[in-house]
Write a protein that holds these residues in place. Structure first.
Motif, PDB file in Angstrom:
ATOM      1  N   ALA A   1       0.839  -1.193   0.000  1.00 46.01           N
ATOM      2  CA  ALA A   1       0.000   0.000   0.000  1.00 46.01           C
ATOM      3  C   ALA A   1       0.875   1.245   0.000  1.00 46.01           C
ATOM      4  N   VAL A   2       0.628   2.124  -0.963  1.00 49.28           N
ATOM      5  CA  VAL A   2       1.377   3.381  -1.053  1.00 49.28           C
ATOM      6  C   VAL A   2       0.402   4.534  -0.882  1.00 49.28           C
ATOM      7  N   HIS A   3       0.759   5.486  -0.034  1.00 51.46           N
ATOM      8  CA  HIS A   3      -0.110   6.636   0.236  1.00 51.46           C
ATOM      9  C   HIS A   3       0.496   7.886  -0.367  1.00 51.46           C
ATOM     10  N   ASP A   4      -0.329   8.621  -1.127  1.00 48.20           N
ATOM     11  CA  ASP A   4       0.173   9.864  -1.729  1.00 48.20           C
ATOM     12  C   ASP A   4      -1.000  10.709  -2.171  1.00 48.20           C
ATOM     13  N   ILE A   5      -0.820  12.034  -2.165  1.00 44.93           N
ATOM     14  CA  ILE A   5      -1.876  12.935  -2.597  1.00 44.93           C
ATOM     15  C   ILE A   5      -2.288  12.645  -4.039  1.00 44.93           C
ATOM     16  N   LYS A   6      -1.354  12.133  -4.847  1.00 43.52           N
ATOM     17  CA  LYS A   6      -1.687  11.879  -6.250  1.00 43.52           C
ATOM     18  C   LYS A   6      -2.699  10.742  -6.397  1.00 43.52           C
ATOM     19  N   TYR A   7      -2.928  10.011  -5.297  1.00 41.11           N
ATOM     20  CA  TYR A   7      -3.924   8.940  -5.358  1.00 41.11           C
ATOM     21  C   TYR A   7      -5.289   9.382  -4.829  1.00 41.11           C
ATOM     22  N   SER A   8      -5.455  10.679  -4.604  1.00 42.18           N
ATOM     23  CA  SER A   8      -6.782  11.158  -4.245  1.00 42.18           C
ATOM     24  C   SER A   8      -7.653  11.156  -5.498  1.00 42.18           C
ATOM     25  N   ILE A   9      -8.946  11.063  -5.302  1.00 45.34           N
ATOM     26  CA  ILE A   9      -9.860  11.050  -6.441  1.00 45.34           C
ATOM     27  C   ILE A   9      -9.703  12.317  -7.267  1.00 45.34           C
ATOM     28  N   MET A  10      -9.517  13.455  -6.578  1.00 46.88           N
ATOM     29  CA  MET A  10      -9.396  14.728  -7.282  1.00 46.88           C
ATOM     30  C   MET A  10      -8.148  14.735  -8.177  1.00 46.88           C
ATOM     31  N   GLU A  11      -6.989  14.388  -7.599  1.00 51.13           N
ATOM     32  CA  GLU A  11      -5.747  14.423  -8.359  1.00 51.13           C
ATOM     33  C   GLU A  11      -5.748  13.373  -9.468  1.00 51.13           C
ATOM     34  N   SER A  12      -6.268  12.179  -9.162  1.00 43.80           N
ATOM     35  CA  SER A  12      -6.283  11.103 -10.159  1.00 43.80           C
ATOM     36  C   SER A  12      -7.073  11.513 -11.393  1.00 43.80           C
ATOM     37  N   LEU A  13      -8.200  12.168 -11.175  1.00 45.86           N
ATOM     38  CA  LEU A  13      -9.020  12.591 -12.312  1.00 45.86           C
ATOM     39  C   LEU A  13      -8.417  13.806 -12.998  1.00 45.86           C
ATOM     40  N   ASN A  14      -7.910  14.751 -12.211  1.00 47.02           N
ATOM     41  CA  ASN A  14      -7.310  15.949 -12.803  1.00 47.02           C
ATOM     42  C   ASN A  14      -6.128  15.592 -13.695  1.00 47.02           C
ATOM     43  N   GLU A  15      -5.292  14.660 -13.224  1.00 47.63           N
ATOM     44  CA  GLU A  15      -4.084  14.282 -13.960  1.00 47.63           C
ATOM     45  C   GLU A  15      -4.339  13.175 -14.982  1.00 47.63           C
ATOM     46  N   LYS A  16      -5.576  12.739 -15.077  1.00 47.27           N
ATOM     47  CA  LYS A  16      -5.974  11.707 -16.057  1.00 47.27           C
ATOM     48  C   LYS A  16      -5.135  10.438 -15.918  1.00 47.27           C
ATOM     49  N   THR A  17      -4.906  10.040 -14.672  1.00 52.28           N
ATOM     50  CA  THR A  17      -4.110   8.836 -14.419  1.00 52.28           C
ATOM     51  C   THR A  17      -4.966   7.611 -14.147  1.00 52.28           C
ATOM     52  N   VAL A  18      -6.276   7.748 -14.279  1.00 55.82           N
ATOM     53  CA  VAL A  18      -7.179   6.604 -14.073  1.00 55.82           C
ATOM     54  C   VAL A  18      -7.991   6.392 -15.344  1.00 55.82           C
ATOM     55  N   ASP A  19      -8.372   5.145 -15.576  1.00 61.97           N
ATOM     56  CA  ASP A  19      -9.135   4.869 -16.795  1.00 61.97           C
ATOM     57  C   ASP A  19     -10.424   4.094 -16.540  1.00 61.97           C
ATOM     58  N   ALA A  20     -10.760   3.836 -15.284  1.00 58.06           N
ATOM     59  CA  ALA A  20     -12.047   3.219 -14.932  1.00 58.06           C
ATOM     60  C   ALA A  20     -12.258   3.419 -13.430  1.00 58.06           C
ATOM     61  N   ILE A  21     -13.520   3.542 -13.032  1.00 58.00           N
ATOM     62  CA  ILE A  21     -13.776   3.780 -11.607  1.00 58.00           C
ATOM     63  C   ILE A  21     -15.007   3.013 -11.158  1.00 58.00           C
ATOM     64  N   VAL A  22     -14.892   2.414  -9.993  1.00 57.29           N
ATOM     65  CA  VAL A  22     -16.035   1.786  -9.327  1.00 57.29           C
ATOM     66  C   VAL A  22     -16.442   2.699  -8.178  1.00 57.29           C
ATOM     67  N   VAL A  23     -17.676   3.154  -8.194  1.00 60.84           N
ATOM     68  CA  VAL A  23     -18.190   4.030  -7.135  1.00 60.84           C
ATOM     69  C   VAL A  23     -19.219   3.238  -6.329  1.00 60.84           C
ATOM     70  N   ALA A  24     -18.980   3.121  -5.038  1.00 59.84           N
ATOM     71  CA  ALA A  24     -19.907   2.368  -4.179  1.00 59.84           C
ATOM     72  C   ALA A  24     -20.235   3.212  -2.952  1.00 59.84           C
ATOM     73  N   GLY A  25     -21.512   3.301  -2.616  1.00 64.50           N
ATOM     74  CA  GLY A  25     -21.902   4.033  -1.406  1.00 64.50           C
ATOM     75  C   GLY A  25     -21.475   5.475  -1.407  1.00 64.50           C
ATOM     76  N   SER A  26     -21.532   6.135  -2.551  1.00 66.51           N
ATOM     77  CA  SER A  26     -21.129   7.531  -2.640  1.00 66.51           C
ATOM     78  C   SER A  26     -21.711   8.128  -3.925  1.00 66.51           C
ATOM     79  N   ASP A  27     -21.701   9.456  -3.973  1.00 62.74           N
ATOM     80  CA  ASP A  27     -22.236  10.137  -5.152  1.00 62.74           C
ATOM     81  C   ASP A  27     -21.306  11.287  -5.526  1.00 62.74           C
ATOM     82  N   PRO A  28     -20.128  10.976  -6.089  1.00 62.41           N
ATOM     83  CA  PRO A  28     -19.141  12.033  -6.348  1.00 62.41           C
ATOM     84  C   PRO A  28     -19.617  13.094  -7.327  1.00 62.41           C
ATOM     85  N   VAL A  29     -20.523  12.758  -8.239  1.00 63.85           N
ATOM     86  CA  VAL A  29     -20.989  13.759  -9.201  1.00 63.85           C
ATOM     87  C   VAL A  29     -21.678  14.922  -8.483  1.00 63.85           C
ATOM     88  N   SER A  30     -22.279  14.657  -7.344  1.00 59.86           N
ATOM     89  CA  SER A  30     -22.975  15.727  -6.624  1.00 59.86           C
ATOM     90  C   SER A  30     -22.031  16.558  -5.757  1.00 59.86           C
TER      91      SER A  30
END
Length: 403
Positions: free
Chosen positions: A296-325
């Motif tokens: 397990a590696v912890h870093d700010i770049k692995y936050s949802i905000m940074e991951s999406l901003n930097e386009k470092t993710v290509d698929a997401i599973v959202v459970a028990g949350s509503d990030p669009v809101s």
């Protein structure tokens, strides 16, 4: 009696009358809890590419998307049971994915400090029985956790506070506006300008240290005098304070050291966000923003905000949350451009952009389990009506088996 999952107070004194497998009447719940207990007004159905599907096909399609992903993310689980959260951690490990939740951009920093024992803290039951001075800082509990004052802090009688709020307790609000909580504080409202918490804390530290504070001297000395006399105090830290001092968070630790009779408690919104933080902390030593890659590696770049901003993710599973809101607009455009798999009992803003939707049972209503209250106490959730929906725990397990 059942437990309400409307917020992280997890009130376990809710009475419900069930007839023909439907809730006919709810007693003791606040407006937020009653809305939660009534279930979804718009139930989520399984779908692929916004077209109805069966549950098995949705799970298979979700597994296919994850298998084809080079950088998958699992986000949320704050409105899921502890059992589902543990399965989610195992799932994130198996896919070498990023795991993050809403605490990444709200109370995670404070909860990590509490779990690392940087602050004195206590239980809500201690507060009800012992507390004489209550400070709501950047927090409007009356609107966010409506039974906080009535059930645990200001209004109830306690073992050492038999005369309650009339004589035994004092409530103080520190905020940028006179919230509904501030209006209850009987003249003990300290208004600060937006982003003014740091200067306020520095002045309060000066006043507590016997120095003349440069900021609003008279009121600051008055507040310091009240806090010094407290026998058992609590500071309820809301996101207003957390956001304001996030770049200089140690200043809150310094203030806490000046107040040896006070306890710090994060005001958590989602009913099991603290459970997510605690479960991930036990597994990795971190409460959010974790990437699994053998370790397990912890870093700010692995936050949802940074991951999406930097386009470092290509698929997401959202459970028990509503990030669009809750996420800002520029981040949402990136979220909408990658495959989204949404697991939730109800239709949400996120489910409306999802490539795959997988409905689950409403925890604490249609499925049992456990959750962690905002003060760290584990609370049991009951199943009170039958439904044909899979639990969030079962869905996490099925996805992990299918990838």
């Amino acid at each position: 009696m059942i437990t309400c999952t409307g917020c992280a107070l997890l009130c376990d004194d809710i009475e419900v009358i069930v007839e023909n497998n439907r809730i006919k009447e709810i007693k003791n719940a606040c407006r937020r809890g009653a809305a939660r207990m009534k279930g979804c007004s718009n139930r989520l159905v399984p779908s692929i590419d916004q077209k109805p599907a069966d549950i098995e096909s949705s799970i298979k399609k979700a597994a296919q998307i994850i298998r084809n992903s080079k950088a998958p993310v699992l986000f949320g689980l704050d409105n899921s049971t502890c059992e589902a959260q543990v399965k989610g951690i195992q799932f994130a490990k198996k896919i070498n994915g990023i795991l993050d939740d809403t605490s990444s951009f709200c109370q995670g920093m404070l909860i990590e400090s509490v779990l690392s024992q940087k602050f004195r803290t206590c239980s809500l039951d201690d507060i009800r029985n012992k507390a004489d001075v209550l400070v709501y800082w950047g927090s409007d509990a009356q609107d966010s956790q409506p039974r906080h004052l009535s059930r645990f802090s200001y209004f109830p009688r306690g073992e050492l506070r038999q005369r309650g709020y009339e004589e035994d307790r004092m409530a103080i609000a520190i905020d940028v506006r006179e919230s509904n909580t501030a209006k209850i504080c009987k003249g003990h409202f300290y208004r600060i300008p937006p982003k003014g918490d740091r200067e306020f804390i520095l002045a309060l530290i000066d006043a507590l240290s016997g120095k003349v504070p440069a900021y609003d001297t008279k009121k600051m000395l008055e507040l310091a005098g009240i806090l010094k006399k407290a026998e058992f105090g609590a500071i309820f830290v809301g996101i207003g304070l957390t956001y304001s001092i996030k770049d200089d968070f140690d200043i809150l630790t310094t203030l806490a050291q000046k107040l040896p009779n006070f306890n710090i408690m994060p005001m958590v919104g989602h009913y099991n966000m603290r459970g997510f933080n605690e479960n991930l902390f036990k597994e990795t030593g971190f409460v959010n923003k974790v990437k699994f890659d053998g370790k397990a590696v912890h870093d700010i770049k692995y936050s949802i905000m940074e991951s999406l901003n930097e386009k470092t993710v290509d698929a997401i599973v959202v459970a028990g949350s509503d990030p669009v809101s809750s996420l800002p607009g520029p981040v949402l455009s990136r979220l909408a451009s990658i495959p989204v798999i949404c697991i939730d009992p109800c239709v949400t803003m996120t489910s409306k952009i999802a490539t795959v939707t997988i409905p689950c049972a409403v925890s604490g209503l249609e499925s049992a389990g456990t959750a962690v209250r905002m003060d760290g106490k584990v609370i049991r959730l009951s199943k009170i009506i039958e439904s044909g929906y899979l639990t969030d725990e079962e869905i996490m397990k099925r996805l992990a088996e299918a990838v």
